[in-house]
Design a protein around this motif. Structure first.
Motif, PDB file in Angstrom:
ATOM      1  N   GLU A  42       5.242  45.578  19.125  1.00  0.00           N
ATOM      2  CA  GLU A  42       5.801  46.544  20.059  1.00  0.00           C
ATOM      3  C   GLU A  42       5.107  46.587  21.421  1.00  0.00           C
ATOM      4  OE1 GLU A  42       6.388  50.360  18.201  1.00  0.00           O
ATOM      5  OE2 GLU A  42       7.184  49.423  16.383  1.00  0.00           O
ATOM      6  N   ASP A  43       4.220  45.653  21.677  1.00  0.00           N
ATOM      7  CA  ASP A  43       3.564  45.571  22.984  1.00  0.00           C
ATOM      8  C   ASP A  43       4.062  44.313  23.681  1.00  0.00           C
ATOM      9  OD1 ASP A  43       1.853  47.872  22.753  1.00  0.00           O
ATOM     10  OD2 ASP A  43       0.599  46.699  21.376  1.00  0.00           O
ATOM     11  N   GLU A  44       4.368  44.435  24.987  1.00  0.00           N
ATOM     12  CA  GLU A  44       4.862  43.289  25.743  1.00  0.00           C
ATOM     13  C   GLU A  44       3.714  42.631  26.508  1.00  0.00           C
ATOM     14  OE1 GLU A  44       8.451  41.924  28.714  1.00  0.00           O
ATOM     15  OE2 GLU A  44       7.999  44.047  28.553  1.00  0.00           O
ATOM     16  N   TYR A  45       3.719  41.297  26.490  1.00  0.00           N
ATOM     17  CA  TYR A  45       2.718  40.497  27.181  1.00  0.00           C
ATOM     18  C   TYR A  45       3.457  39.609  28.170  1.00  0.00           C
ATOM     19  CZ  TYR A  45      -0.175  42.245  23.454  1.00  0.00           C
ATOM     20  OH  TYR A  45      -0.837  43.085  22.594  1.00  0.00           O
ATOM     21  N   LEU A  77       1.527  24.860  23.898  1.00  0.00           N
ATOM     22  CA  LEU A  77       0.373  24.241  24.549  1.00  0.00           C
ATOM     23  C   LEU A  77       0.785  23.096  25.464  1.00  0.00           C
ATOM     24  CD1 LEU A  77      -1.327  25.957  22.548  1.00  0.00           C
ATOM     25  CD2 LEU A  77      -2.946  24.081  22.664  1.00  0.00           C
ATOM     26  N   LEU A  78       1.760  22.308  25.029  1.00  0.00           N
ATOM     27  CA  LEU A  78       2.176  21.162  25.834  1.00  0.00           C
ATOM     28  C   LEU A  78       2.949  21.557  27.091  1.00  0.00           C
ATOM     29  CD1 LEU A  78       3.324  18.652  23.066  1.00  0.00           C
ATOM     30  CD2 LEU A  78       1.263  18.518  24.487  1.00  0.00           C
ATOM     31  N   LYS A  79       3.786  22.574  26.989  1.00  0.00           N
ATOM     32  CA  LYS A  79       4.676  22.930  28.102  1.00  0.00           C
ATOM     33  C   LYS A  79       4.306  24.230  28.805  1.00  0.00           C
ATOM     34  CE  LYS A  79       8.503  20.601  25.834  1.00  0.00           C
ATOM     35  NZ  LYS A  79       9.796  20.744  25.169  1.00  0.00           N
ATOM     36  N   GLY A  80       3.410  25.002  28.206  1.00  0.00           N
ATOM     37  CA  GLY A  80       3.113  26.313  28.741  1.00  0.00           C
ATOM     38  C   GLY A  80       4.170  27.307  28.273  1.00  0.00           C
ATOM     39  N   TYR A  81       4.022  28.545  28.677  1.00  0.00           N
ATOM     40  CA  TYR A  81       4.972  29.580  28.259  1.00  0.00           C
ATOM     41  C   TYR A  81       5.083  30.578  29.390  1.00  0.00           C
ATOM     42  CZ  TYR A  81       7.530  32.317  24.807  1.00  0.00           C
ATOM     43  OH  TYR A  81       8.516  32.968  24.103  1.00  0.00           O
ATOM     44  N   ASN A  82       6.286  30.722  29.934  1.00  0.00           N
ATOM     45  CA  ASN A  82       6.476  31.548  31.114  1.00  0.00           C
ATOM     46  C   ASN A  82       7.481  32.675  30.874  1.00  0.00           C
ATOM     47  OD1 ASN A  82       5.967  32.319  33.709  1.00  0.00           O
ATOM     48  ND2 ASN A  82       7.306  30.807  34.656  1.00  0.00           N
ATOM     49  N   LYS A  83       7.490  33.193  29.658  1.00  0.00           N
ATOM     50  CA  LYS A  83       8.386  34.293  29.321  1.00  0.00           C
ATOM     51  C   LYS A  83       7.544  35.439  28.773  1.00  0.00           C
ATOM     52  CE  LYS A  83      11.841  30.999  27.715  1.00  0.00           C
ATOM     53  NZ  LYS A  83      12.535  30.492  26.549  1.00  0.00           N
ATOM     54  N   GLY A  84       8.060  36.639  28.911  1.00  0.00           N
ATOM     55  CA  GLY A  84       7.400  37.762  28.266  1.00  0.00           C
ATOM     56  C   GLY A  84       7.574  37.658  26.762  1.00  0.00           C
ATOM     57  N   VAL A  85       6.640  38.189  26.037  1.00  0.00           N
ATOM     58  CA  VAL A  85       6.710  38.165  24.586  1.00  0.00           C
ATOM     59  C   VAL A  85       6.301  39.535  24.051  1.00  0.00           C
ATOM     60  CG1 VAL A  85       4.368  37.232  24.370  1.00  0.00           C
ATOM     61  CG2 VAL A  85       5.977  36.898  22.527  1.00  0.00           C
ATOM     62  N   VAL A  86       7.003  39.997  23.027  1.00  0.00           N
ATOM     63  CA  VAL A  86       6.679  41.275  22.408  1.00  0.00           C
ATOM     64  C   VAL A  86       6.029  41.006  21.057  1.00  0.00           C
ATOM     65  CG1 VAL A  86       7.605  43.448  21.500  1.00  0.00           C
ATOM     66  CG2 VAL A  86       8.563  42.458  23.590  1.00  0.00           C
ATOM     67  N   ILE A  87       4.833  41.563  20.885  1.00  0.00           N
ATOM     68  CA  ILE A  87       4.103  41.443  19.626  1.00  0.00           C
ATOM     69  C   ILE A  87       3.646  42.836  19.240  1.00  0.00           C
ATOM     70  CG2 ILE A  87       2.041  40.508  18.505  1.00  0.00           C
ATOM     71  CD1 ILE A  87       2.299  38.087  20.392  1.00  0.00           C
ATOM     72  N   ASP A  90     -12.506  36.942  20.322  1.00  0.00           N
ATOM     73  CA  ASP A  90     -12.037  37.311  18.981  1.00  0.00           C
ATOM     74  C   ASP A  90     -10.534  37.124  18.792  1.00  0.00           C
ATOM     75  OD1 ASP A  90     -11.118  39.353  20.609  1.00  0.00           O
ATOM     76  OD2 ASP A  90     -12.011  40.971  19.422  1.00  0.00           O
ATOM     77  N   GLY A  91      -9.858  36.509  19.763  1.00  0.00           N
ATOM     78  CA  GLY A  91      -8.424  36.265  19.651  1.00  0.00           C
ATOM     79  C   GLY A  91      -7.563  37.500  19.887  1.00  0.00           C
ATOM     80  N   SER A  92      -8.152  38.571  20.378  1.00  0.00           N
ATOM     81  CA  SER A  92      -7.415  39.832  20.545  1.00  0.00           C
ATOM     82  C   SER A  92      -6.542  39.889  21.788  1.00  0.00           C
ATOM     83  CB  SER A  92      -8.390  41.010  20.550  1.00  0.00           C
ATOM     84  OG  SER A  92      -9.261  40.917  21.664  1.00  0.00           O
ATOM     85  N   GLY A  93      -6.694  38.937  22.712  1.00  0.00           N
ATOM     86  CA  GLY A  93      -5.883  38.925  23.918  1.00  0.00           C
ATOM     87  C   GLY A  93      -6.265  40.044  24.876  1.00  0.00           C
ATOM     88  N   VAL A  94      -5.417  40.241  25.882  1.00  0.00           N
ATOM     89  CA  VAL A  94      -5.619  41.300  26.878  1.00  0.00           C
ATOM     90  C   VAL A  94      -4.318  42.088  26.949  1.00  0.00           C
ATOM     91  CG1 VAL A  94      -6.076  41.820  29.306  1.00  0.00           C
ATOM     92  CG2 VAL A  94      -7.255  39.904  28.195  1.00  0.00           C
ATOM     93  N   MET A  95      -4.392  43.370  26.674  1.00  0.00           N
ATOM     94  CA  MET A  95      -3.210  44.226  26.583  1.00  0.00           C
ATOM     95  C   MET A  95      -2.267  44.024  27.764  1.00  0.00           C
ATOM     96  SD  MET A  95      -1.466  46.311  24.840  1.00  0.00           S
ATOM     97  CE  MET A  95      -2.467  46.986  23.562  1.00  0.00           C
ATOM     98  N   MET A 154      -1.004  41.555  29.041  1.00  0.00           N
ATOM     99  CA  MET A 154      -1.138  40.329  29.817  1.00  0.00           C
ATOM    100  C   MET A 154      -1.093  39.099  28.908  1.00  0.00           C
ATOM    101  SD  MET A 154      -3.948  41.297  32.734  1.00  0.00           S
ATOM    102  CE  MET A 154      -4.013  39.622  33.301  1.00  0.00           C
ATOM    103  N   ASN A 155      -2.137  38.921  28.095  1.00  0.00           N
ATOM    104  CA  ASN A 155      -2.271  37.735  27.252  1.00  0.00           C
ATOM    105  C   ASN A 155      -2.209  38.154  25.790  1.00  0.00           C
ATOM    106  OD1 ASN A 155      -2.861  36.236  29.660  1.00  0.00           O
ATOM    107  ND2 ASN A 155      -4.912  37.099  29.563  1.00  0.00           N
ATOM    108  N   PRO A 156      -1.261  37.615  25.044  1.00  0.00           N
ATOM    109  CA  PRO A 156      -1.043  38.090  23.676  1.00  0.00           C
ATOM    110  C   PRO A 156      -2.195  37.772  22.728  1.00  0.00           C
ATOM    111  CG  PRO A 156       0.312  36.169  24.124  1.00  0.00           C
ATOM    112  CD  PRO A 156      -0.354  36.539  25.414  1.00  0.00           C
ATOM    113  N   PRO A 157      -2.316  38.597  21.701  1.00  0.00           N
ATOM    114  CA  PRO A 157      -3.319  38.321  20.678  1.00  0.00           C
ATOM    115  C   PRO A 157      -2.901  37.107  19.846  1.00  0.00           C
ATOM    116  CG  PRO A 157      -1.924  40.129  19.978  1.00  0.00           C
ATOM    117  CD  PRO A 157      -1.521  39.780  21.384  1.00  0.00           C
ATOM    118  N   LEU A 158      -3.873  36.502  19.200  1.00  0.00           N
ATOM    119  CA  LEU A 158      -3.626  35.355  18.328  1.00  0.00           C
ATOM    120  C   LEU A 158      -3.841  35.725  16.867  1.00  0.00           C
ATOM    121  CD1 LEU A 158      -5.533  32.718  20.494  1.00  0.00           C
ATOM    122  CD2 LEU A 158      -3.079  33.242  20.497  1.00  0.00           C
ATOM    123  N   ILE A 159      -3.939  36.999  16.602  1.00  0.00           N
ATOM    124  CA  ILE A 159      -4.258  37.499  15.266  1.00  0.00           C
ATOM    125  C   ILE A 159      -2.970  37.786  14.487  1.00  0.00           C
ATOM    126  CG2 ILE A 159      -5.418  39.335  13.975  1.00  0.00           C
ATOM    127  CD1 ILE A 159      -7.141  39.739  16.576  1.00  0.00           C
TER     128      ILE A 159
END
Length: 126
Positions: free
Chosen positions: A78-81, A66-76, A38-43, A45-50
């Motif tokens: 107020e939750d960090e992934y 998608l082409l290069k990957g992403y190796n940084k933390g991201v906050v969405i 459902d695009g909700s991600g994993v708390m 770990m993996n960010p939601p796509l919603i």
């Protein structure tokens, strides 16, 4: 009728699947294990796509993820992934365009399509 021939139907080309169908197949195979069905991600770990700016915002940034990957933390919201995302540069321009268009128009998202030409342009600008 003796000697009558049955009309032969001309072979038709198979219809090309729409980007939504191809995108869903690509999503299911490569993205769903981390971002969920459902695009909700994993708390944490993996960010939601919603409805995130990563999905709905800058198309070039999204293609590059998608082409290069992403190796940084991201906050969405107020939750960090923090789980790194691998590069999917081995996918074709068409596959990347299809999956990104699928994501941008599912999971409560409504955004413009991404084309294979856009992916090709970003890929060549490395």
């Amino acid at each position: 009728m003796v000697g009558a021939q049955t009309p032969v139907k001309k072979a038709t080309k198979p219809s090309q699947a729409s980007p939504t169908i191809n995108g869903k197949a690509v999503y299911t195979q490569y993205c769903m294990p981390c971002h969920q069905i459902d695009g909700s991600g994993v708390m944490n770990m993996n960010p939601p796509l919603i409805k995130t700016t990563y999905v709905l915002g800058d198309q070039t940034r999204l293609i590059n993820i998608l082409l290069k990957g992403y190796n940084k933390g991201v906050v969405i919201d107020e939750d960090e992934y923090t789980n790194p995302m691998p590069s999917f540069s081995y996918l074709s321009d068409t596959q990347i365009a299809a999956v990104l268009t699928y994501v941008r128009n599912n999971f409560q998202n409504k955004a413009s399509a991404i084309t294979a030409a856009q992916v090709k342009k970003v890929r060549s600008s490395k």
